[in-house]
Every structure is written in C-alpha cells, then in structure tokens.
Enzyme design. Structure first.
Site, PDB file in Angstrom:
ATOM      1  N   ASP A 488       0.827  -1.215   0.000  1.00  0.00           N
ATOM      2  CA  ASP A 488       0.000   0.000   0.000  1.00  0.00           C
ATOM      3  C   ASP A 488       0.857   1.259   0.000  1.00  0.00           C
ATOM      4  OD1 ASP A 488      -2.576   1.538   0.570  1.00  0.00           O
ATOM      5  OD2 ASP A 488      -1.350   2.065   2.308  1.00  0.00           O
ATOM      6  N   GLU A 543       1.257  -0.393  -5.151  1.00  0.00           N
ATOM      7  CA  GLU A 543       0.259   0.648  -5.406  1.00  0.00           C
ATOM      8  C   GLU A 543       0.996   1.948  -5.722  1.00  0.00           C
ATOM      9  OE1 GLU A 543      -3.665   2.638  -3.263  1.00  0.00           O
ATOM     10  OE2 GLU A 543      -1.770   2.485  -2.201  1.00  0.00           O
TER      11      GLU A 543
END
Length: 848
Positions: A488, A543
C-alpha cells in the site's frame, strides 16, 4: 479480563453493543453465524431454467477429446460443478502457457475434491504431493520454513539491463546508478554484519518474545528509553519484578526462566506490556513485535497478548500452496465487513461462506485488506498499530491460518494488503513515540509526519527499521502462508513530497531527482529481493500512481522488483468519463487510458477502487444508476432507461478494463454485481480542534457490510450483473487472454462509437453508442476460419435484451480491413460487448 476458550485464556474482544449476542464476532474457528445464508439457490438449475446459454455445445465427458474452449465455457455456465480435464479440450489456441490451464469448474471435480489453481489436478495429486498421505502432506508443509532457511538469495547483479529495456534511462544513469550502488552497499553490510538477508529477516526470532526450552527471552529496541521493565498478568503488573537491561545498540532485554514445574513463565493468552521511563515520561507500550493484541470491552487502549498456544492446539496447515497462476484475477476483500449482517464478521465465517463464493465466481486470488492490527476500525486497516498481529476483531491468529489453508484447498492464492508506507500516530497502542521520542522507527519532525493521512512515516535508512519491516514481510509469508503482498501507498514512500499536490506527467525528471526518497526505494528493492529469493512463487504488487519507470523490472536488472503495478489511473479516468454525457465519450481516450503502460512492466487493472465504495464517494454502479437502484432493480416491475443504461455500461466498462487494462484484474467485493450500499464505518460524532463537529452514525454497523444476498437473488437485476462477472472470469480462465503476447487494436471509431481489438485468439467488439445498432458490421481479424460468440453482454442471463444469435457462425473473408488480413461481419447492438473466438471444424473419418 480474560476469556476462556477450550482451556486457553484470552482477553475478551469487543462486539457491537447494539447487537444480539448470537450474532457477535467470535474467536472460535468452528463457530459460525448460523442464520447467514449465501448461495440462495442452485446455480445450475437456475441457468437451465433460463433456457439461455452463451454458446452451443454438449456436456463435457471423459471422451470429449476435441472440445473447443468455447464449448468448455458453455458447460461451466450450464453446470459449474462439472469436472473438466484441460488435457482433453483439444484446444488449438496458440496462447502461451495453455499447459497451465486453470480449471473453470470453480475448483471442484467429481466427489467435490478441491482442485489446484494452476492445473486441473486435485491438490493432493500435484507432483509434489502425489501419493502422499494427509499426514505426510502436513509434515511436508511444516518443513517449508526449514527449507526457506536453506535458500540463498542471489547476489546483486550489475543493474544495467534497465538501459537496454529503456535507452532513455541513460540520461538519468547518475541517479539510477547511485540508487543501485546504495542497494549493493546495504546488501554487503547486511551480509557482513548479519549473515545475509535470510538471517536478517528473521528478526522475530530475536526480538519480541522468543521461547526456548529453559524459558522466555524478551527483547525490544528502544534507544530513547532510560529504564524499562516487562509487566503483565504473569507478574501482577509489578514494575519492579522484571526490570530489563540495555546494550550499546539501544536494545533492552530480559530472560524469564521457566516455572519450577517446567511451565512457561508467561501463560499463553495473558496480557503484557513494556513500561519505559522516556524523555516524555513514564509510558506503557504494547511490545513492537507483539503477535496478538486485543481491546477489552469498555476500554480504549489495546493490550498486548502473549500468544503461544500448546503444540496440540496450534493450527496445522493441511494444504500446500497453489502454483502461481499466470493470469491474476484478484477478488479484494475485507473480512470484517464481509457479512450480509451488520456485524464484524469472523475469519471462520469468511472461510466457510465467502471463499467458496470467490472460487465459484472464477477468481484465482483473494486479496485481504486490514489484516495487520489497527485500533481504529474506520481506517480501513491502513493505520496499523501492531504490525505482526492479525486483527483480533475477526478472531485469533489460528483462525486466520485456517482461512488461508482453506483458500489453498480451493486453489486460491492469498495476497495480503500490507502497509509499510506509514503507521498510525496512536501513541497508546502503536509505534508512535514508542521510546518517548519521535525518531524511534520514524523520521523526526515534519519529515516523519504525513499531513494528509495524519500518520507517521518510517525512516527507511535506519538499520533497525529495515530489519523490522523486512522481518514483517517474511513473517506473514512464512508463518501464515500468505502467497504475496499488495504494498500500500508506495507512491508516498518513493517521494519526499509523497505524491501530494503533484501531477505526474511522465517526464523522467519527475522520477529521478531530489524529490525521490532513495532510502525508501532501496528498501523496496530489498523487500522484493527477499520475498522473491526466499519464496520464488510469491507475488508482489505495488500501489503506485506515479508511473515510476523500472518499477516492475527485476532488482538484478536495476529495477525496483515488483511483479505488478496497480493501474490506478484507470479508475480515475472512468470517473471522469462518467461525469460526462455519453455523446462526449471519446473512444481514443478510452483506449489510451487502458493501454498507457510501460513495456515489460505488468499491471493489475481495475475499473473502480475500494475507496469509491466509501460513504461520500460513488461506485460505478452509483454513478450510472444512482437512486433508481433502490426502486427499479426488481424483475417484477418495469425497468427505467437509467437502469438499462447503467447495467449495460457497468458490464462493458468491466470487460474492456479486463480486456485491455493489464496482465491482471482486480475487483472489490460486491462491486461485481453493483452493490447498492456505500461503506460507512461505525463512528460517533467527532469534535475537531476548531470546534466543528463531524457527525457520526451512532456507531452503526448497518452500512459496514456486503449484501451478497442481492447478487444471489434471482428476482433482482443485480443477479444478471453478477452472472456476467462470473462469465467474464471464466472466459479469461479458459482463454488466458490477459497474458497473451498478441494484442492488436484494429478499430476505435469515434463516429460509430465502436472499439474492436484482438487479445490472444479472441476478438472483442464494443459498441458504446447509446442508440445505434449496426447490422453486417465489418471487423478485422488475424486468424482465418470460423468464429462464434463466447461472451455476450446482451444475453438475457446477464439482464440484456437478447439481440445476439448465439447459434450463428461467422466466416472470415480474405482481404485487408482495419490493418488486419481478414474480416468477418457481425451484428453490433447499441451498448453491447461481444467476444468472438475461432473454432475448428472436426472432419469426419472417411470409411475406406
């Protein structure tokens, strides 16, 4: 306060006070919420009753040695439990890797035995486990950690191949060579002082609580502390009982010998904390390497839990990891909100109810959010407080292991949404101000604070931070058998501006300059090196919204080392288009958005993000149908033009995203059928420092769930949208078009609003026109012969209008058209997507 479970002591976990006790979350892996019911009807019978199938054909049996892939797809849709042997398909497809055909039956052959995700063989008949007993398989899996220890992570290469892949990078060789030089220096230092990455990444065997035959050792890195002591239930929270000593590296340590009767000095399930005298005063902290943490009812702080169950009570993995699939189709899920009821769901219920659904829909991977413990539920799991502990809201560590093992039995790989980009600023439960300073684990001052996320930022240049994070990644792969990660917030890591208020245009100066956090990029290189070196089948997805060049190039070649980049720009572009009139959509813009990615760097495409499902934002279904979804989705009442348009475009958007957007595909749970409710986490009113009050929802769980029953209901139009998503997944499973090297876009006609492209053997035809349908519409193709329909968004099964004849055959004509050597004629109704596949005629044998 403790909770007794089969003789094991656990602190109690809070449940929503407004709920009946019978539906509250439980630690017990065997307990289920009895009244939850998914799969409200038998799929095969309902499909048969519909009288509608995708393509003509007959049932698959052991003698069907010449089955076309299209006929296999038909059989799957008629009977999802059909057993299909890939070796008997007679598939003449030239798709690379067809030998790794993935069983499209949903993973169950005759007798209900689970199938491996990378072959049609049952899991226990894989080459590695063929002929072994269940006990022998368990022993083989239990030795995985030992085998991983023996693996050698390849030494660094020269990092120069990136210049062969992209010669433009030579203009930035100063930055890139410096980056690779820093990586090599760090690898050399780790080899010299720690015995290599493999040993360095086993920090959890040195720090935190480690058990030996003679007792328990507890170590903690807290250089800012002036005094430390271990407290907990085991010593009646006496701060003078177990005072720790500190070494020259700021590591505090204490050894607790076993009790006189040989029992461990800290009982399993008891609460523990470390008390420190710090520059900020005395503070009690949860150990940084804690493996489990819970919040007692009515209390605000969490408690660390010493989690070390007896051997007979530890979960034993029974199923080996599935092989890594070539085509990655990810179902993104949040365990806590995965119930149809307004509760926090459990790992056990997710295991038993949701995993079979994911398999049935045709996905081959599940990506689980919010695994790492986070004290604030509404953070969606992204404000992590305890990095080595699974969220206790959903159950115990062993419950989570049981979930992952079940996924492996079903042939699903399990990816974890891991957060190494930042940490919660919670000083009571997390790492923030752990030793009383703001520089322990994080940068001090403003560099260590993310003003938009209100969270702390790691110092990736510090030795102990690198140890902590690398060990954390290995911990989840080794101890819990996760198969990889979605990292993330990588954009925030890689730049000192964190991607905030910055627009990336693709200019290379944006990526390789003073704004780049080289320490963070080098950490990501180390993490990918470690993961792929010790777990060669593991998958890493980053990401990144910036489009950083070399992101998905192997570390040996000078890249950052990820397997995939999330193609984040696609979802943003769809929102931009959905704000416009249909007449203002440009086919060229759609194609460019989906294909604008770097050569040799794989992407995972998705049409909409999980953030769009949050209250205050809109999913694609909401953009398209808005409030009409609440009144006109029942089949016993007429539809509306808004509903008809919404359902049609919802299917087309998802298929073209999968068809052109990348080498992998991701869907957030519930979006496959256009989930009509937003996500609103339970929260009370919040008074801001300026006096303003942000209204809460009275701590309600009503909108913090997923209404899977709507997608299953055969009296609602949501069902057709779900059926289409399933057909789309199985189509990819059979043809493997996402990973085919052959891709050609032959038409993007602005006047007709038509897009035509080839991917693998398939020809995709999209007519985005809101009114015009085209008869005898000529489309180009590569392969000669006969084609037929294998997927049709206008099928009544998918809530379409049935304007396509699935019995029709389409014959190619020679001659160049749209830069293709051949073409054939089709009917292209307005707002439809149709996929065509070549078929081979079988010649009858001639009697002599």
């Amino acid at each position: 306060m403790v909770y007794s479970l089969s003789g094991v002591r656990f602190p109690t976990v809070p449940s929503p006070s407004s709920l009946n006790k019978s539906v509250r979350a439980s630690f017990n892996a065997d307990r289920k919420i009895d009244h939850l019911s998914f799969f409200l009807r038998n799929r095969s019978s309902s499909l048969a009753a519909s009288g509608k199938i995708l393509v003509p054909g007959s049932d698959v049996d052991d003698s069907s040695s010449s089955k076309e892939p299209s006929e296999v797809l038909q059989t799957v849709l008629e009977d999802p439990q059909a057993s299909i042997d890939a070796s008997k398909m007679g598939n003449e497809s030239e798709i690379e890797g067809e030998e790794n055909y993935i069983d499209p039956t949903g993973g169950y052959g005759e007798g209900g035995e689970a199938q491996d995700s990378a072959s049609s063989l049952p899991v226990h008949e894989d080459e590695k486990v063929k002929g072994l007993t269940d006990l022998e398989v368990e022993e083989m899996i239990s030795r995985e950690s030992e085998q991983v220890r023996k693996r050698t992570i390849p030494p660094p290469g020269n990092g120069q191949r990136i210049y062969e892949i992209d010669p433009l990078l030579r203009n930035f060789s100063g930055h890139l060579d410096y980056r690779y030089g820093q990586y090599r220096k760090l690898r050399d230092a780790i080899d010299k002082y720690e015995g290599g990455l493999e040993a360095f990444s086993r920090g959890y065997e040195k720090f935190g609580f480690t058990r030996s035959a003679t007792g328990i050792t507890y170590r903690e890195w807290a250089p800012g502390a002036k005094w430390a002591t271990l407290i907990g239930d085991f010593n009646n929270w006496n701060p003078n009982a177990d005072v720790m000593t500190q070494n020259e590296f700021g590591v505090w340590e204490i050894f607790l010998p076993n009790n006189a009767d040989g029992s461990p000095p800290i009982p399993h399930g008891s609460r523990v904390k470390v008390r420190m005298d710090t520059p900020s005063g005395l503070k009690d902290s949860i150990p940084a390497w804690i493996k489990f943490a819970v919040q007692a009812p009515g209390e605000i702080p969490y408690d660390g839990i010493y989690y070390d169950p007896p051997e007979v009570e530890k979960y034993v993995f029974k199923h080996p990891r599935p092989k890594r699939p070539k085509s990655l189709r990810i179902y993104e899920a949040h365990v806590g909100m995965s119930s149809t009821e307004p509760i926090i769901n459990t790992y056990a219920n997710f295991r038993d109810d949701v995993l079979p659904r994911i398999k049935r829909l045709g996905y081959n991977a599940v990506q689980i959010m919010a695994i790492q413990e986070h004290s604030y539920y509404a953070s969606f799991g992204y404000h992590v407080t305890n990095f080595f502990a699974p969220s206790s809201r959903c159950g115990t560590p062993d419950d989570l292991k049981s979930l992952i093992d079940k996924a492996h039995e079903l042939g699903l790989i399990v990816l974890m949404d891991i957060v190494h980009s930042h940490a919660s600023n919670n000083t009571l439960d997390g790492l923030n101000m752990f030793d009383g300073t703001d520089s322990c684990y994080f940068h001090s001052g403003s560099r260590g604070y993310h003003w938009m996320w209100d969270s702390r930022l790691f110092n990736y240049g510090h030795w102990e931070v690198i140890r902590y994070l690398l060990s954390n990644a290995r911990w989840w792969l080794d101890q819990y058998k996760f198969d990889g990660f979605r990292f993330d917030g990588v954009t925030s890591m890689m730049y000192t501006h964190h991607g905030l208020q910055v627009g990336f245009t693709g200019n290379y100066n944006e990526y390789f300059g003073y704004a780049t956090d080289v320490d963070a990029v080098v950490y990501l290189m180390l993490a990918n090196d470690l993961i792929h070196g010790l777990f060669p089948e593991a998958i890493t997805i980053g990401e990144d919204v910036s489009g950083m060049p070399t992101f998905c190039i192997p570390v040996q070649d000078g890249g950052v080392g990820f397997d995939y980049r999330l193609h984040m720009a696609i979802a943003d572009k769809w929102i931009e288009l959905l704000k416009k009139r249909d007449e203002d959509w440009r086919m060229g813009d759609v194609v460019h958005m989906l294909t604008n990615r770097r050569w040799l760097e794989k992407c995972v495409a998705y049409a909409e993000s999980h953030d769009q499902a949050l209250v205050g934002d809109k999913t694609i279904a909401f953009w398209l149908m808005d409030k009409d979804m609440y009144d006109f989705m029942a089949l016993d009442r007429p539809s509306t033009p808004l509903i008809d348009r919404g359902i049609a475009l919802h299917k087309m958007i998802r298929l073209i995203t999968m068809g052109l957007g990348g080498e992998g595909y991701l869907n957030f749970m519930g979006n496959e059928f256009g989930h009509p409710e937003w996500i609103d986490f339970p929260r009370f009113d919040n008074r801001l420092p300026d006096g303003k009050v942000v209204p809460g929802n009275n701590n309600s769980f009503d909108k913090c769930r997923r209404r899977f029953d709507l997608g299953d209901a055969d009296y609602l139009r949501y069902r057709g949208m779900q059926e289409f998503d399933q057909g789309m997944q199985h189509l990819e499973e059979i043809y493997g078009f996402m990973t085919s090297e052959h891709q050609y876009i032959s038409r993007k006609n602005e006047g007709d609003r038509v897009i035509v492209f080839e991917r693998g053997d398939l020809v995709f035809v999209f007519n985005f026109h809101w009114n015009n349908s085209y008869s005898d519409y000529q489309i180009g193709c590569l392969k000669p012969g006969k084609y037929k329909v294998v997927l049709d968004s206008d099928d009544p099964l998918f809530e379409g209008f049935g304007r396509i004849d699935h019995n029709a055959e389409f014959f190619t004509s020679e001659g160049w058209y749209d830069n293709r050597p051949r073409s054939f004629l089709v009917y292209a109704p307005a707002r439809t997507a149709v996929v065509y596949a070549p078929i081979k005629d079988e010649l009858e044998p001639i009697d002599g």
